[in-house]
Scaffold this motif. Structure first.
Motif, mmCIF file in Angstrom:
data_model
loop_
_atom_site.group_PDB
_atom_site.id
_atom_site.type_symbol
_atom_site.label_atom_id
_atom_site.label_comp_id
_atom_site.label_asym_id
_atom_site.label_seq_id
_atom_site.Cartn_x
_atom_site.Cartn_y
_atom_site.Cartn_z
ATOM 1 N N GLY A 1 -76.840 33.108 28.594
ATOM 2 C CA GLY A 1 -77.834 33.311 27.540
ATOM 3 C C GLY A 1 -78.249 34.759 27.377
ATOM 4 O O GLY A 1 -79.092 35.084 26.547
ATOM 5 N N ASP A 2 -77.663 35.654 28.162
ATOM 6 C CA ASP A 2 -77.960 37.092 28.091
ATOM 7 C C ASP A 2 -76.647 37.812 27.762
ATOM 8 O O ASP A 2 -76.060 38.490 28.593
ATOM 9 C CB ASP A 2 -78.527 37.576 29.429
ATOM 10 C CG ASP A 2 -78.972 39.040 29.385
ATOM 11 O OD1 ASP A 2 -79.180 39.572 28.269
ATOM 12 O OD2 ASP A 2 -79.081 39.651 30.463
ATOM 13 N N GLY A 3 -76.200 37.630 26.531
ATOM 14 C CA GLY A 3 -74.898 38.143 26.122
ATOM 15 C C GLY A 3 -74.887 39.638 25.855
ATOM 16 O O GLY A 3 -75.929 40.278 25.710
ATOM 17 N N PHE A 4 -73.690 40.171 25.783
ATOM 18 C CA PHE A 4 -73.509 41.596 25.496
ATOM 19 C C PHE A 4 -73.855 41.895 24.048
ATOM 20 O O PHE A 4 -73.614 41.084 23.155
ATOM 21 C CB PHE A 4 -72.067 42.026 25.791
ATOM 22 C CG PHE A 4 -71.734 41.988 27.258
ATOM 23 C CD1 PHE A 4 -72.196 42.978 28.114
ATOM 24 C CD2 PHE A 4 -70.997 40.952 27.796
ATOM 25 C CE1 PHE A 4 -71.923 42.940 29.468
ATOM 26 C CE2 PHE A 4 -70.708 40.896 29.146
ATOM 27 C CZ PHE A 4 -71.172 41.892 29.983
ATOM 28 N N LYS A 5 -74.406 43.095 23.825
ATOM 29 C CA LYS A 5 -74.725 43.555 22.473
ATOM 30 C C LYS A 5 -73.671 44.514 21.944
ATOM 31 O O LYS A 5 -73.648 44.818 20.759
ATOM 32 C CB LYS A 5 -76.095 44.257 22.454
ATOM 33 C CG LYS A 5 -77.238 43.401 22.923
ATOM 34 C CD LYS A 5 -77.387 42.152 22.082
ATOM 35 C CE LYS A 5 -78.589 41.330 22.552
ATOM 36 N NZ LYS A 5 -78.553 39.978 21.998
ATOM 37 N N LEU A 6 -72.788 45.004 22.854
ATOM 38 C CA LEU A 6 -71.735 45.936 22.451
ATOM 39 C C LEU A 6 -70.678 45.974 23.541
ATOM 40 O O LEU A 6 -70.993 45.838 24.718
ATOM 41 C CB LEU A 6 -72.318 47.337 22.237
ATOM 42 C CG LEU A 6 -71.322 48.424 21.806
ATOM 43 C CD1 LEU A 6 -71.924 49.306 20.721
ATOM 44 C CD2 LEU A 6 -70.903 49.293 22.980
ATOM 45 N N VAL A 7 -69.412 46.179 23.117
ATOM 46 C CA VAL A 7 -68.312 46.391 24.059
ATOM 47 C C VAL A 7 -67.740 47.778 23.788
ATOM 48 O O VAL A 7 -67.431 48.122 22.643
ATOM 49 C CB VAL A 7 -67.210 45.318 23.904
ATOM 50 C CG1 VAL A 7 -66.010 45.649 24.781
ATOM 51 C CG2 VAL A 7 -67.762 43.935 24.248
ATOM 52 N N PHE A 8 -67.618 48.584 24.847
ATOM 53 C CA PHE A 8 -67.036 49.925 24.775
ATOM 54 C C PHE A 8 -65.805 49.904 25.663
ATOM 55 O O PHE A 8 -65.917 49.803 26.884
ATOM 56 C CB PHE A 8 -68.051 50.961 25.263
ATOM 57 C CG PHE A 8 -67.558 52.386 25.235
ATOM 58 C CD1 PHE A 8 -66.965 52.929 24.106
ATOM 59 C CD2 PHE A 8 -67.708 53.199 26.357
ATOM 60 C CE1 PHE A 8 -66.527 54.251 24.091
ATOM 61 C CE2 PHE A 8 -67.278 54.522 26.342
ATOM 62 C CZ PHE A 8 -66.685 55.048 25.201
ATOM 63 N N THR A 9 -64.604 49.986 25.051
ATOM 64 C CA THR A 9 -63.388 49.800 25.816
ATOM 65 C C THR A 9 -62.326 50.859 25.556
ATOM 66 O O THR A 9 -62.159 51.316 24.431
ATOM 67 C CB THR A 9 -62.778 48.397 25.544
ATOM 68 O OG1 THR A 9 -61.582 48.247 26.307
ATOM 69 C CG2 THR A 9 -62.451 48.196 24.074
#
Length: 199
Positions: free
Chosen positions: A105-113
């Motif tokens: 329930g505490d998902g990521f707001k952004l992925v930096f890859t």
């Protein structure tokens, strides 16, 4: 990385090596004329990192890079300004962390890859898999090899790309802009700021 940083800053490296005595590497950077003349630091134009809203929990960001050093630098820079960060070193590990965070329930707001990673799945593949799970989630790619971005032709969604090497402030500005904007959609991609790094 050192050569690319110095070159993009308008400077040069001087390397002096003497057998039995060691090696000296000098980074020669241009002097800021305004600082030299006035003695204080001039205002820097462009985007500035925005302070985080302390009324809500800081955004959770997934940083993915097979280089432990690069991942640690990005993690430290983002934590220093208040973001929560989870690091993964492969596409498979990143997807596992992504699914765990979503389930909690505490998902990521952004992925930096990073784009180039060992194994069969690269950063573009990761971005596509993340977008299938959450189409609204912004994904920012980073690479020092911009030709990699054109290997498979146009992608179904626009991709935000930050070229390596990048400055810490530049990475923060780009990620904060992506968080404000949300997922990019439509044709086209944002290209690297610096293009190829020449040795």
């Amino acid at each position: 990385m050192a050569h690319g940083f110095v070159q993009q800053s308008g400077g040069r490296l001087e390397i002096e090596s003497v057998e039995g005595r060691g090696t000296t590497v000098r980074m020669i950077l241009p002097r800021d004329r305004e600082v030299g003349e006035r003695g204080d630091r001039p205002a820097v134009p462009g985007n500035r990192a925005r302070p985080l809203d302390t009324s809500t929990a800081p955004s959770l960001i997934l940083v993915v890079d097979d280089s432990r050093e690069a991942a640690a630098l990005a993690e430290e820079a983002l934590q220093d300004i208040g973001y929560r960060v989870v690091v993964a070193h492969s596409t498979e590990e990143a997807l596992k962390r992504f699914d765990e965070a979503s389930a909690s329930g505490d998902g990521f707001k952004l992925v930096f890859t990073d784009v180039i990673m060992p194994g069969g799945a690269n950063g573009i593949t990761l971005a596509e898999k993340v977008r299938k799970r959450d189409p609204a989630l912004p994904v920012v790619l980073t690479t020092g090899y911009n030709d990699e971005m054109a290997i498979d032709g146009p992608q179904p969604h626009a991709m935000d790309v930050l070229g390596k090497p990048y400055r810490r402030s530049e990475m923060i500005d780009r990620l904060q802009a992506a968080l404000r904007r949300g997922a990019r959609t439509g044709p086209g991609r944002m290209t690297s700021d610096f293009g190829h790094v020449q040795a």
